[in-house]
Design an enzyme around this catalytic site. Structure first.
Site, PDB file in Angstrom:
ATOM      1  CG  LEU A 153      -1.989  -1.028   1.389  1.00  0.00           C
ATOM      2  CD1 LEU A 153      -2.670  -0.895   2.746  1.00  0.00           C
ATOM      3  CD2 LEU A 153      -3.007  -0.926   0.268  1.00  0.00           C
ATOM      4  CG  ASP A 154       0.435   4.368  -2.870  1.00  0.00           C
ATOM      5  OD1 ASP A 154       1.174   3.486  -3.371  1.00  0.00           O
ATOM      6  OD2 ASP A 154      -0.386   5.021  -3.529  1.00  0.00           O
ATOM      7  CE  LYS A 155       6.199   8.190   4.797  1.00  0.00           C
ATOM      8  NZ  LYS A 155       7.404   9.054   4.653  1.00  0.00           N
TER       9      LYS A 155
ATOM     10  CB  VAL B 240      -2.841   4.133   1.080  1.00  0.00           C
ATOM     11  CG1 VAL B 240      -4.105   3.283   1.116  1.00  0.00           C
ATOM     12  CG2 VAL B 240      -2.894   5.121  -0.084  1.00  0.00           C
TER      13      VAL B 240
ATOM     14  NE  ARG C 207      -2.017   8.883  -4.106  1.00  0.00           N
ATOM     15  CZ  ARG C 207      -0.866   9.070  -3.472  1.00  0.00           C
ATOM     16  NH1 ARG C 207      -0.144   8.039  -3.067  1.00  0.00           N
ATOM     17  NH2 ARG C 207      -0.430  10.297  -3.240  1.00  0.00           N
TER      18      ARG C 207
END
Length: 300
Positions: A131-133, A135, A233
């Site tokens: 997961l993105d930082k 998120v 995104r």
């Protein structure tokens, strides 16, 4: 052990130590993070670039330090095969080329030492998805190589069920829909951009369903059929509905306005479902973090 780096060309610390310590790269990373390796008598990062004259010291007898994480994952369930965690926002899944420390991968190695040898990349042991930082949400961490291979195969076959909750700017016209446009990294900005041609970029498919329409926002449930970087995104940005709190993918009108959610992006992985080695399904749900629920309660 003390070594003076005498090469003219720069070299990364962890790679250089492979030729001097009888350890794997993941083991070297562990001793560096534990503070047993210093450069010029100071603690260092795993991916530090060495320069001529640097003094490297390895002291295996030094008392190891316990890494203090600013953001700590919450364990949802632990079995012999895997652990399911809720990753908080602000925690990087694994280090990039910049050599970040205090990542989810570092936490996994600290809490589950057996994970060091699991996976197919020593730099991200046991990390089978990310997961993105910015998120938050559910992630599964395999605790054996068989489990890693099993879950990785499910991600590759797209049989893992994952859902996200997102709040986007503006009102989406349709109750449900899909965004099926290729994505490609922009060489100048490093961000993902949509390609209008089907012959460039990597295929990316995002589907969504409207949960609630507000005056200024739309709350949506999102699924991704492909796992591209920043996919959700970039896709919502491409249709003019940037995700609330996203500082990277903002439509032009939003850049001129005051930020409405400074602390983080309104994107949370709330649902995860996969099979264990025996073929049994495991299903998990996660509530919206308090900060997001609070913002939603006040949103118009």
């Amino acid at each position: 052990m003390k070594i003076i780096y005498e090469k003219e060309d720069k070299e990364r610390l962890d790679k250089y130590l492979l030729g001097h310590l009888d350890m794997t790269r993941s083991q070297i990373k562990k001793v560096i993070l534990a503070g047993q390796v210093t450069v010029n008598d100071a603690e260092t990062s795993v991916h530090r670039w060495l320069k001529p004259g640097d003094k490297i010291t390895y002291n295996p007898e030094k008392e190891t330090k316990e890494t203090k994480f600013i953001a700590i994952p919450k364990i949802i369930e632990k079995t012999d095969e895997f652990v399911v965690v809720e990753k908080p926002h602000g925690l990087l899944a694994h280090a990039t080329d910049k050599g970040e420390i205090n990542t989810l991968a570092d936490w996994v190695m600290q809490e589950f030492p057996q994970a060091i040898k699991i996976g197919d990349d020593p730099q991200r042991p046991s990390i089978v998805h990310r997961l993105d930082k910015e998120v938050s949400g559910l992630m599964v961490i395999p605790l054996s190589q068989d489990s890693f291979d099993n879950i990785k195969r499910q991600f590759q076959d797209r049989t893992v069920k994952k859902e996200y909750t997102a709040l986007v700017h503006g009102q989406l016209l349709n109750a449900q829909g899909e965004i099926n446009t290729p994505l490609e990294r922009d060489r100048k900005t490093g961000l993902m951009k949509v390609q209008s041609s089907k012959f460039t970029g990597k295929p990316a498919l995002t589907t969504y369903e409207t949960i609630k329409k507000l005056i200024n926002y739309t709350l949506v449930r999102v699924q991704i059929k492909t796992g591209r970087m920043h996919q959700i995104r970039a896709h919502f940005y491409s249709i003019g509905h940037s995700i609330v709190g996203d500082k990277l993918y903002q439509t032009k009108d939003l850049r001129k306005k005051k930020k409405v959610l400074e602390q983080r992006i309104f994107l949370h992985s709330h649902y995860l479902k996969f099979k264990d080695l025996k073929g049994n399904w495991h299903e998990y749900n996660s509530h919206l973090p308090h900060i997001l629920q609070e913002f939603l309660n006040k949103a118009k």
